[in-house]
Design a protein around this motif. Structure first.
Motif, PDB file in Angstrom:
ATOM      1  N   SER B  55      -8.458 -14.692  -0.965  1.00 43.46           N
ATOM      2  CA  SER B  55      -9.379 -13.381  -0.927  1.00 43.46           C
ATOM      3  C   SER B  55     -10.472 -14.020  -1.385  1.00 43.46           C
ATOM      4  O   SER B  55     -11.591 -13.321  -1.928  1.00 43.46           O
ATOM      5  CB  SER B  55      -8.919 -12.536  -2.204  1.00 43.46           C
ATOM      6  OG  SER B  55      -8.832 -13.360  -3.344  1.00 43.46           O
ATOM      7  N   PHE B 135      -7.462 -11.955   2.728  1.00 41.59           N
ATOM      8  CA  PHE B 135      -6.331 -11.361   1.906  1.00 41.59           C
ATOM      9  C   PHE B 135      -5.687 -10.201   2.610  1.00 41.59           C
ATOM     10  O   PHE B 135      -4.430  -9.851   2.100  1.00 41.59           O
ATOM     11  CB  PHE B 135      -6.793 -10.900   0.585  1.00 41.59           C
ATOM     12  CG  PHE B 135      -7.955  -9.715   0.678  1.00 41.59           C
ATOM     13  CD1 PHE B 135      -8.981  -9.831   1.163  1.00 41.59           C
ATOM     14  CD2 PHE B 135      -7.316  -8.423  -0.100  1.00 41.59           C
ATOM     15  CE1 PHE B 135      -9.768  -8.561   1.276  1.00 41.59           C
ATOM     16  CE2 PHE B 135      -8.351  -7.499   0.136  1.00 41.59           C
ATOM     17  CZ  PHE B 135      -9.332  -7.533   0.588  1.00 41.59           C
ATOM     18  N   LEU B 136      -6.045  -9.852   3.833  1.00 46.54           N
ATOM     19  CA  LEU B 136      -5.258  -8.644   4.621  1.00 46.54           C
ATOM     20  C   LEU B 136      -4.735  -9.373   5.763  1.00 46.54           C
ATOM     21  O   LEU B 136      -4.291  -8.637   6.534  1.00 46.54           O
ATOM     22  CB  LEU B 136      -6.274  -7.416   4.674  1.00 46.54           C
ATOM     23  CG  LEU B 136      -6.678  -6.726   3.344  1.00 46.54           C
ATOM     24  CD1 LEU B 136      -7.232  -5.653   3.694  1.00 46.54           C
ATOM     25  CD2 LEU B 136      -5.169  -6.247   2.619  1.00 46.54           C
TER      26      LEU B 136
ATOM     27  N   GLY C 233      -0.855   0.012  14.384  1.00 48.44           N
ATOM     28  CA  GLY C 233      -0.880   1.083  13.192  1.00 48.44           C
ATOM     29  C   GLY C 233      -0.656   2.657  13.608  1.00 48.44           C
ATOM     30  O   GLY C 233      -0.075   2.905  12.710  1.00 48.44           O
ATOM     31  N   VAL C 236       3.195   3.498  13.099  1.00 49.55           N
ATOM     32  CA  VAL C 236       3.936   3.831  12.053  1.00 49.55           C
ATOM     33  C   VAL C 236       4.296   5.206  11.959  1.00 49.55           C
ATOM     34  O   VAL C 236       3.618   6.007  11.585  1.00 49.55           O
ATOM     35  CB  VAL C 236       3.138   3.425  10.650  1.00 49.55           C
ATOM     36  CG1 VAL C 236       3.777   3.959   9.497  1.00 49.55           C
ATOM     37  CG2 VAL C 236       2.759   1.918  10.591  1.00 49.55           C
TER      38      VAL C 236
ATOM     39  N   PRO D 240       1.547   6.783   0.097  1.00 46.80           N
ATOM     40  CA  PRO D 240       1.136   5.224  -0.093  1.00 46.80           C
ATOM     41  C   PRO D 240       0.421   4.870   1.004  1.00 46.80           C
ATOM     42  O   PRO D 240       0.920   5.085   2.087  1.00 46.80           O
ATOM     43  CB  PRO D 240       2.214   4.562  -0.426  1.00 46.80           C
ATOM     44  CG  PRO D 240       3.277   5.464  -0.929  1.00 46.80           C
ATOM     45  CD  PRO D 240       3.175   6.557  -0.305  1.00 46.80           C
ATOM     46  N   ARG D 242      -2.795   1.995   2.864  1.00 46.44           N
ATOM     47  CA  ARG D 242      -3.880   0.866   2.396  1.00 46.44           C
ATOM     48  C   ARG D 242      -5.218   1.204   3.090  1.00 46.44           C
ATOM     49  O   ARG D 242      -5.475   1.910   4.016  1.00 46.44           O
ATOM     50  CB  ARG D 242      -3.385  -0.201   3.389  1.00 46.44           C
ATOM     51  CG  ARG D 242      -4.183  -1.452   3.712  1.00 46.44           C
ATOM     52  CD  ARG D 242      -4.196  -2.429   2.584  1.00 46.44           C
ATOM     53  NE  ARG D 242      -2.956  -3.047   2.538  1.00 46.44           N
ATOM     54  CZ  ARG D 242      -2.609  -3.925   1.676  1.00 46.44           C
ATOM     55  NH1 ARG D 242      -3.449  -4.084   0.590  1.00 46.44           N
ATOM     56  NH2 ARG D 242      -1.543  -4.729   1.502  1.00 46.44           N
ATOM     57  N   GLY D 246     -12.364  -2.144   0.665  1.00 45.75           N
ATOM     58  CA  GLY D 246     -11.522  -2.492  -0.592  1.00 45.75           C
ATOM     59  C   GLY D 246     -10.349  -3.211  -0.271  1.00 45.75           C
ATOM     60  O   GLY D 246      -9.856  -4.178  -0.875  1.00 45.75           O
ATOM     61  N   GLY D 247      -9.444  -2.500   0.730  1.00 47.32           N
ATOM     62  CA  GLY D 247      -8.289  -3.320   1.198  1.00 47.32           C
ATOM     63  C   GLY D 247      -7.059  -3.082   0.192  1.00 47.32           C
ATOM     64  O   GLY D 247      -6.071  -3.564   0.337  1.00 47.32           O
ATOM     65  N   LEU D 249      -3.693  -1.271  -1.782  1.00 48.98           N
ATOM     66  CA  LEU D 249      -2.767  -0.237  -1.659  1.00 48.98           C
ATOM     67  C   LEU D 249      -2.920   0.909  -2.861  1.00 48.98           C
ATOM     68  O   LEU D 249      -3.559   0.507  -3.778  1.00 48.98           O
ATOM     69  CB  LEU D 249      -1.466  -0.960  -1.991  1.00 48.98           C
ATOM     70  CG  LEU D 249      -0.887  -1.709  -0.986  1.00 48.98           C
ATOM     71  CD1 LEU D 249       0.267  -2.602  -1.371  1.00 48.98           C
ATOM     72  CD2 LEU D 249      -0.421  -1.125   0.089  1.00 48.98           C
ATOM     73  N   TYR D 268     -10.246  -7.889  -4.885  1.00 50.14           N
ATOM     74  CA  TYR D 268     -10.785  -9.453  -4.881  1.00 50.14           C
ATOM     75  C   TYR D 268     -11.944  -9.348  -5.789  1.00 50.14           C
ATOM     76  O   TYR D 268     -12.570  -8.390  -6.371  1.00 50.14           O
ATOM     77  CB  TYR D 268     -11.272  -9.500  -3.400  1.00 50.14           C
ATOM     78  CG  TYR D 268     -12.235  -8.869  -2.885  1.00 50.14           C
ATOM     79  CD1 TYR D 268     -13.592  -8.992  -2.889  1.00 50.14           C
ATOM     80  CD2 TYR D 268     -11.717  -7.579  -1.841  1.00 50.14           C
ATOM     81  CE1 TYR D 268     -14.596  -7.912  -2.434  1.00 50.14           C
ATOM     82  CE2 TYR D 268     -12.682  -6.996  -1.187  1.00 50.14           C
ATOM     83  CZ  TYR D 268     -14.131  -7.103  -1.523  1.00 50.14           C
ATOM     84  OH  TYR D 268     -14.977  -6.383  -0.815  1.00 50.14           O
ATOM     85  N   GLN D 269     -12.398 -10.727  -6.169  1.00 49.08           N
ATOM     86  CA  GLN D 269     -13.133 -10.978  -7.044  1.00 49.08           C
ATOM     87  C   GLN D 269     -14.639 -11.125  -6.344  1.00 49.08           C
ATOM     88  O   GLN D 269     -14.772 -11.326  -4.957  1.00 49.08           O
ATOM     89  CB  GLN D 269     -12.972 -12.523  -7.625  1.00 49.08           C
ATOM     90  CG  GLN D 269     -13.887 -12.876  -8.738  1.00 49.08           C
ATOM     91  CD  GLN D 269     -13.445 -14.224  -9.413  1.00 49.08           C
ATOM     92  OE1 GLN D 269     -12.579 -14.205 -10.089  1.00 49.08           O
ATOM     93  NE2 GLN D 269     -13.864 -15.231  -8.937  1.00 49.08           N
ATOM     94  N   ARG D 290      -5.784   2.145   8.051  1.00 45.38           N
ATOM     95  CA  ARG D 290      -5.347   1.012   8.916  1.00 45.38           C
ATOM     96  C   ARG D 290      -4.120   1.103   9.419  1.00 45.38           C
ATOM     97  O   ARG D 290      -3.478   1.170  10.242  1.00 45.38           O
ATOM     98  CB  ARG D 290      -5.154  -0.178   7.821  1.00 45.38           C
ATOM     99  CG  ARG D 290      -6.515  -0.833   7.491  1.00 45.38           C
ATOM    100  CD  ARG D 290      -6.047  -1.943   6.466  1.00 45.38           C
ATOM    101  NE  ARG D 290      -7.372  -2.266   5.690  1.00 45.38           N
ATOM    102  CZ  ARG D 290      -8.054  -3.374   6.138  1.00 45.38           C
ATOM    103  NH1 ARG D 290      -7.996  -3.825   7.173  1.00 45.38           N
ATOM    104  NH2 ARG D 290      -9.104  -3.722   5.301  1.00 45.38           N
ATOM    105  N   TRP D 291      -3.163   2.338   8.714  1.00 43.18           N
ATOM    106  CA  TRP D 291      -2.132   2.656   9.499  1.00 43.18           C
ATOM    107  C   TRP D 291      -1.669   3.956   8.381  1.00 43.18           C
ATOM    108  O   TRP D 291      -2.192   4.291   7.502  1.00 43.18           O
ATOM    109  CB  TRP D 291      -0.777   1.549   9.250  1.00 43.18           C
ATOM    110  CG  TRP D 291      -0.613   1.081   7.778  1.00 43.18           C
ATOM    111  CD1 TRP D 291      -1.073  -0.218   7.623  1.00 43.18           C
ATOM    112  CD2 TRP D 291      -0.224   1.439   6.681  1.00 43.18           C
ATOM    113  NE1 TRP D 291      -0.864  -0.526   6.350  1.00 43.18           N
ATOM    114  CE2 TRP D 291      -0.203   0.462   5.806  1.00 43.18           C
ATOM    115  CE3 TRP D 291       0.514   2.682   6.153  1.00 43.18           C
ATOM    116  CZ2 TRP D 291       0.172   0.575   4.385  1.00 43.18           C
ATOM    117  CZ3 TRP D 291       0.928   2.847   4.799  1.00 43.18           C
ATOM    118  CH2 TRP D 291       0.760   1.690   3.902  1.00 43.18           C
TER     119      TRP D 291
END
Lengths: 336, 336, 336, 336
Positions: B55, B135-136, C233, C236, D240, D242, D246-247, D249, D268-269, D290-291
């Motif tokens: 990340s 990170f993804l 994607g 799903v 739920p 993604r 920001g990415g 969940l 992430y930081q 994304r999905w």
């Protein structure tokens, strides 16, 4: 080197079913299994507590019994498929000259008490009172969310002979531990996973541990944290770690009476007859640790006696590399 | 008992940034950090390997340098907020009579080499070359999915003095470890979590470990399993376990040169100034283990020297309860 | 309302074993199952790709076959316990007037092709070439770490009749779906979990989906993320969600040919004969969604034809509440 | 295209701190946040309930207030670093001609009520009563183990102007959403992660949602399951899924009054100033999924009004692709 398995055994044992344990303080032990392991109380009286895992439809996979004396293991229980399997079992055990006695046990159908050749106390039944499975009742979850009883591990003074006995009842080895041509550990199953009954060479018969399945690996940590929070931090007897045989993640906890319960994640599916048991070559049990330190001498040697059973020592006691020996060797090497 | 913190420090250190390590075999060490820890190689030459966590947008949080001699730690790096903070830092270190030198470091902006009063080698910069956060990019994940460098732990011969020094730079204690009025461990942060720099009393300056964050606890097991599979099973130096101070789950691994890397899950948010540091009262460090066995003497005493730094022993060396002592006491008790 | 189960069936089917699928582009489909689902290639030629899950010791649980025409399902395979069960099966199918033909299939022992009364193409064998279980070879894991094939779901024009047929072969219902006295869904098992074969009322025979077990729930998200990253994607097809019947977490993906694969976590243990199947009362399938939106019409109606099988429509087509109908009703309510 | 950020802002806002919500039934709402989200009640009276996340040392990150009228959002709260920052803030807001009023709020230090240019109700304080962090008190965990309040998302009639306002206060964009040169979403932070305040173009000011961090992804499913079990299955408003920006969940739940709470895993930081905000090009918000399916029109348009605030519509209302439109287009395509 393994005994021949009878694929059409005289009666059909289907799975490890339940354990009956003496405890010194019924309430304290109940709390341990509810708050740390995550079992659910099905029924409780002044002298007995029946518990089950979250996904179990059976009335109990654990029976705690208030002890007046020593905290022994009364019985380990197995299910047979149909009621008629009980009759076949009774006949068979008598033919072998082994104890077989019909008993009445609350919340169980017809129940048969039998013993293996070394005196391991077994209890067979085909049915129990049915209860609701609670595996989706998240709001009732406690502890490490133990799902179901998985297997027992017993000590036998002669692992090969014990393995041969259970092989005649259709138990198969998923994996086994041997040193040269000496069988030291037999990891046997009936239910299509790796294990219903593990047999390890040591003074026996004794009950070394029983195991409940947790659904996800993070619950191993939950169990440890809860053990710590409830004053059982020193009762984390081994682990968390990864098994050699079977390959499960595990942690072992000692309950208030020193009975050892393992929490482990699920294992692989067996069933198919063409798959050969996995051999682990071992000068000692501890060489099969994938990472982490060896288990303590306590883990190797301490086990719960069966009620009223006299024990026998193996011709040669196993000599696993314990944590104590490992540390002493290291200190000696540094000093030397 | 803790030193006064300067909430408006002379310059703004924002976070632990990177570590520069000598290694005996660049390729082997790179493989260790990629395949087990899960770092990504940003750039590699015959003598240097720059790595980052999944990340991280920075070019590197770890630099491995092929060593000709001893496998030391060259530097631990911190970020400052703005470029002007570097000038303020240079001025401040010189005013203190401490080393401060401008250097050129590839993929970093203006970079300042400074030392704390015990000679800990620090590197400050405000900027790095920016890289893509991965990170993804699940298909590129390896190892334990290490996300980002989190903190360093160093040895200091006088924890209080070191803590006092960093407090003047705005570092605050989230938690600390003390015996009576003796400070033994200072767990200090700048970035709003528990830790950027842990300072523990022992012969120093030395680099005891650095830590990467893993996103979920099951990856602790993944790290151990991969260590085992890649021949580093014996390098699982401590854990898995649960920290006292900070409360993170952890495992410590030794890399091929014996540099110690911790993998831990995230920690709580700090930031607010009214929250007092948590005190851990300890006759020895090991009393803060929540469950599981004490750490080995190796874990307590082994650390990586800083390149070219001479070390000092504390007035009184700490005497934590090690696994070795614990086992010997138990054996003595059984024998006695 | 459920058919009688034969607890001593004429031959012993032990479990869902494998699926044989036509695909339009062998390499693309292989990549889908390796990179997203996480299967391992055991063997690949120009026309066939054999894959297995990480914990499977069998040579294949999926066979992809390069298609020249329509991307049908060639067969769904079941294991029988012993070789002699194949002979008993052959005899039994012929007695019923159903197709039964011995065939040669690479990497399988003696193999029997049979059909159920609606023409579902089944393949029975007792043995396969044994391969290494890879469930601890973490460094080889890809995708969602699919462990093993779990079950098939087929369409039948008469669920009760299909259920009755499989009940005679010893399949038992763990759960079922009914509207009044009309059976709409039969969730049947042989192997001691909830499912080997789900039968749902619709035009059939068709293969609605097959399912692989993932070991932990977070891998549901991994599958979705990988699907997204690899350009699937939009594939799903349903979920992530929680099943009514069976209670598993699930996600459904469409492979490049539109074959539907489910990834789900493990389910509860069945085995004991005293436990009654769980009834789900339903005006339509979709009322059993615990949370989240109804499934699309595509999920309810799209399924893969079996090679060369002609299909029959049910007397009454089920009319589940689809996402499309649900949205239209809501829009109408708002407009009204 | 983004406004200039003041890296040395007039006062130091450190983080999103707390939210004050009117609710129609205090007890019901408290139960929702305790049993499903997993917050802990710090203090409760007949009219107010103060709650905090498991890892929070602050007295409250949520205040539920029994409403007599509409269930509005009273305030969203931010922390400033030091008490002196409050004075600087008061002065600054008055200089801008914006409301700024000192108020007394229980369990908070000196507290300032201010508004941004569109009337968003903000509350600033430097301190709160300190409470114990409970993140290791596993036996007290409920719901989805929410750890801490993370961020707010608000509607603004002019995202660019709002973003410009907060940029002057030192807020930086981690990511942003734009169509051509029109800014549609600004994802802004102060605390070193991705978000403290998200600003999205729509009729405002309104509070679209607030988010709590869960420590591991499996707790997303726990939240959904508990929502279902407690009768809030239909309140799983989105996911739920993604996130694009920001990415993380996520899952969004509607509380009993329709206030929307997001549960998401950590992000992430940020911190480093050389990293450019990530741009998402979008004809509409929904293209960044994304999905999975697009969000419903309700998710895009429904938000909680601020108490007493009049709202303004954007010059052009955004027109994201909703689930409803998506389904209708698909049905039209099939019909056509």
């Amino acid at each position: 080197m393994l005994p021949v398995v009878d694929f059409r055994p005289p009666f059909n044992i289907t799975r490890a079913s339940h354990i009956v344990l003496h405890v010194a303080d019924l309430r304290r032990s109940r709390d341990f299994y509810v708050k740390i392991v995550g079992l659910v109380v099905t029924e409780e009286t002044g002298t007995h507590c029946h518990l089950r895992g979250l996904s179990e439809a059976c009335h109990h996979s654990m029976v705690l019994v208030q002890a007046s004396g020593e905290a022994t293991c009364k019985r380990i229980g197995f299910r047979v498929y149909l009621d008629e399997d009980l009759d076949a079992a009774c006949k068979w055990f008598k033919e072998q000259g082994l104890p077989a006695e019909w008993v009445q046990v609350p919340h169980q159908g017809r129940t048969l008490h039998v013993e293996d050749p070394f005196g391991t106390k077994l209890e067979l039944c085909a049915h129990m009172t049915v209860c609701e499975r609670l595996f989706l009742q998240v709001e009732r979850f406690t502890g490490a969310h133990a799902q179901r009883l998985d297997h027992f591990q017993i000590f036998s003074p002669d692992t090969w002979k014990s393995c041969e006995f259970y092989s005649r009842l259709g138990f198969r080895n998923s994996e086994y531990l041997a040193h040269g041509d000496k069988l030291l550990g037999a990891f046997m199953y009936r239910k299509g996973t790796c294990l219903d009954l593990a047999i390890v060479e040591s003074e026996g018969p004794k009950m070394h541990h029983f195991a409940y399945i947790i659904p996800e690996s993070h619950l191993i940590f939950t169990a440890c944290d809860l053990a710590g929070n409830h004053g059982y931090g020193a009762s984390v007897d081994r682990g968390p770690g990864r098994h050699g045989p079977g390959g499960m993640l595990y942690v072992y906890l000692l309950d208030p009476d020193g009975h050892r319960v393992e929490l482990c994640d699920g294992h692989y599916q067996t069933i198919d007859t063409e798959v050969e048991p996995v051999r682990w070559d071992a000068a000692s049990l501890s060489t099969n640790v994938r990472w982490g330190l060896p288990a303590t001498a306590h883990w190797y040697s301490h086990a719960t006696p069966f009620e009223g059973a006299s024990t026998t020592r193996p011709a040669t006691m196993p000599n696993p590399l314990t944590l104590e020996t490992y540390i002493q060797r290291q200190l000696a090497a540094q000093a030397g």
